[in-house]
Motif scaffolding. Structure first.
Motif, mmCIF file in Angstrom:
data_model
loop_
_atom_site.group_PDB
_atom_site.id
_atom_site.type_symbol
_atom_site.label_atom_id
_atom_site.label_comp_id
_atom_site.label_asym_id
_atom_site.label_seq_id
_atom_site.Cartn_x
_atom_site.Cartn_y
_atom_site.Cartn_z
ATOM 1 N N LEU A 170 0.859 -1.185 0.000
ATOM 2 C CA LEU A 170 0.000 0.000 0.000
ATOM 3 C C LEU A 170 0.899 1.240 0.000
ATOM 4 C CD1 LEU A 170 -3.189 0.256 0.211
ATOM 5 C CD2 LEU A 170 -2.797 0.937 2.574
ATOM 6 N N ASP A 171 0.868 1.986 -1.080
ATOM 7 C CA ASP A 171 1.837 3.056 -1.306
ATOM 8 C C ASP A 171 1.338 4.384 -0.744
ATOM 9 O OD1 ASP A 171 3.757 4.791 -2.210
ATOM 10 O OD2 ASP A 171 3.430 4.397 -4.343
ATOM 11 N N GLU A 221 -5.100 2.671 -4.608
ATOM 12 C CA GLU A 221 -4.336 1.789 -3.730
ATOM 13 C C GLU A 221 -5.253 0.810 -3.002
ATOM 14 O OE1 GLU A 221 -0.913 1.506 -3.270
ATOM 15 O OE2 GLU A 221 -0.962 2.722 -5.083
#
Length: 207
Positions: free
Chosen positions: A82-83, A91
């Motif tokens: 998860l960026d 995301e």
């Protein structure tokens, strides 16, 4: 031969054998549970002799913990990915899709983990309170920041993560019930993926 600091270096064959053992153990533990499973069954399943298997893992308990931790590592990879710099809804969409695809491709791993949790998690309590808690707290902080920035509808992030786990893994943990209620349509998991993605994304879209 030793690696840095005198730590024994794992050879390619040793790594492959460990992977064979863990995959076989998942099958055996999923079929017979921890109590019913035996080291002999696991050795037979992976094609190694019992003494060879015990070179890698001293006891059945050690194999069981290794399988659970290996499962958790795989199942948590999408959450790790998860960026914080990404677009929040994209995301979360990617996370939901990754989770439900894992339920489709490896349901036995999900069921084994669920069974461990239902029994009080005696084998992995330290992992849950340690590495898992650190990861979930880290990603919850990301989601909380996205909400604070107005990029997501305000939501308590831990409960959002729990809800995604519960709904996506339902298709692995309760597959018998799912199939009893709606049969086995060929597009079952694709439909589930679309429904859950819509449910969460529309619920999180800023107003």
């Amino acid at each position: 031969m030793s690696g840095t600091g005198g730590t024994p270096r794992t050879t390619r064959i040793q790594a492959l054998n460990k992977e064979l053992i863990l995959n076989a153990a998942l099958e055996v533990f999923s079929s017979y549970g921890f109590r019913g499973a035996t080291v002999d069954q696991i050795a037979t399943k992976c094609g190694l002799s019992k003494p060879n298997l015990l070179y890698y893992f001293r006891r059945k308990e050690d194999i069981y913990v290794a399988v659970l931790e290996h499962t958790l590592q795989d199942w948590l990879d999408p959450l790790r990915s998860l960026d914080p710099a990404g677009e929040p809804l994209e995301e979360i969409t990617r996370y939901i899709r990754s989770k439900i695809r894992m339920s489709r491709e490896n349901p036995k791993a999900s069921r084994l983990f669920a069974n461990e949790i239902l029994h009080g998690a005696p084998a992995i309590t330290d992992y849950l309170k340690g590495p898992l808690k650190l990861l979930v707290d880290e990603k919850a902080a990301v989601i909380r920041r996205w909400s604070a920035e107005g990029r997501l509808r305000p939501i308590e992030p831990h409960h959002l993560i729990f809800a995604i786990w519960a709904t996506t893994q339902h298709y692995a943990d309760f597959d018998v019930q799912v199939h009893a209620l709606i049969g086995t349509p060929p597009d079952l998991m694709d439909t589930a993926e679309a429904a859950l993605t819509s449910l969460f994304v529309e619920g999180l879209r800023p107003r």
